[in-house]
Scaffold this motif. Structure first.
Motif, mmCIF file in Angstrom:
data_model
loop_
_atom_site.group_PDB
_atom_site.id
_atom_site.type_symbol
_atom_site.label_atom_id
_atom_site.label_comp_id
_atom_site.label_asym_id
_atom_site.label_seq_id
_atom_site.Cartn_x
_atom_site.Cartn_y
_atom_site.Cartn_z
ATOM 1 N N ALA A 149 -1.673 -5.631 -1.167
ATOM 2 C CA ALA A 149 -1.257 -5.529 -2.415
ATOM 3 C C ALA A 149 -1.121 -4.210 -2.675
ATOM 4 N N ILE A 150 -2.049 -3.356 -2.538
ATOM 5 C CA ILE A 150 -1.585 -1.950 -1.780
ATOM 6 C C ILE A 150 0.244 -1.525 -1.307
ATOM 7 N N ASN A 153 2.660 -4.123 -2.230
ATOM 8 C CA ASN A 153 3.483 -4.498 -3.052
ATOM 9 C C ASN A 153 3.341 -3.982 -4.358
ATOM 10 N N SER A 154 2.494 -2.932 -4.467
ATOM 11 C CA SER A 154 2.793 -2.559 -5.498
ATOM 12 C C SER A 154 3.560 -1.464 -6.154
ATOM 13 N N ASP A 197 4.545 2.167 -6.269
ATOM 14 C CA ASP A 197 3.870 3.552 -6.206
ATOM 15 C C ASP A 197 4.244 4.674 -7.244
#
Length: 71
Positions: free
Chosen positions: A43-44, A46-47, A49
């Motif tokens: 999730a980090i 793919n989020s 930035d």
């Protein structure tokens, strides 16, 4: 944990730098907490930035009445 916390920045950096093989093993673990960690890393990754907010970027807290930054 706030986005400007140094620990947050370190965790996001570690998630982006984790080897793909490690993340794959985490995702396929039988332990629910370990699999959850793998999903959190994905999730980090793919989020989007967001750029960090710094007080010198105009994000300081001002007195809402006098607009005094020393408030």
């Amino acid at each position: 944990m706030h986005d400007t916390d140094p620990a947050h920045e370190e965790l996001v950096s570690a998630a982006h730098n984790a080897p793909d093989g490690v993340v794959t093993r985490l995702l396929h673990s039988d332990d629910p907490r370990t699999a959850r960690l793998g999903r959190a890393i994905l999730a980090i990754r793919n989020s989007p930035d967001p750029s960090p907010v710094r007080p010198d970027d105009g994000a300081r807290i001002d007195n809402p009445i006098t607009h005094d930054p020393a408030w």
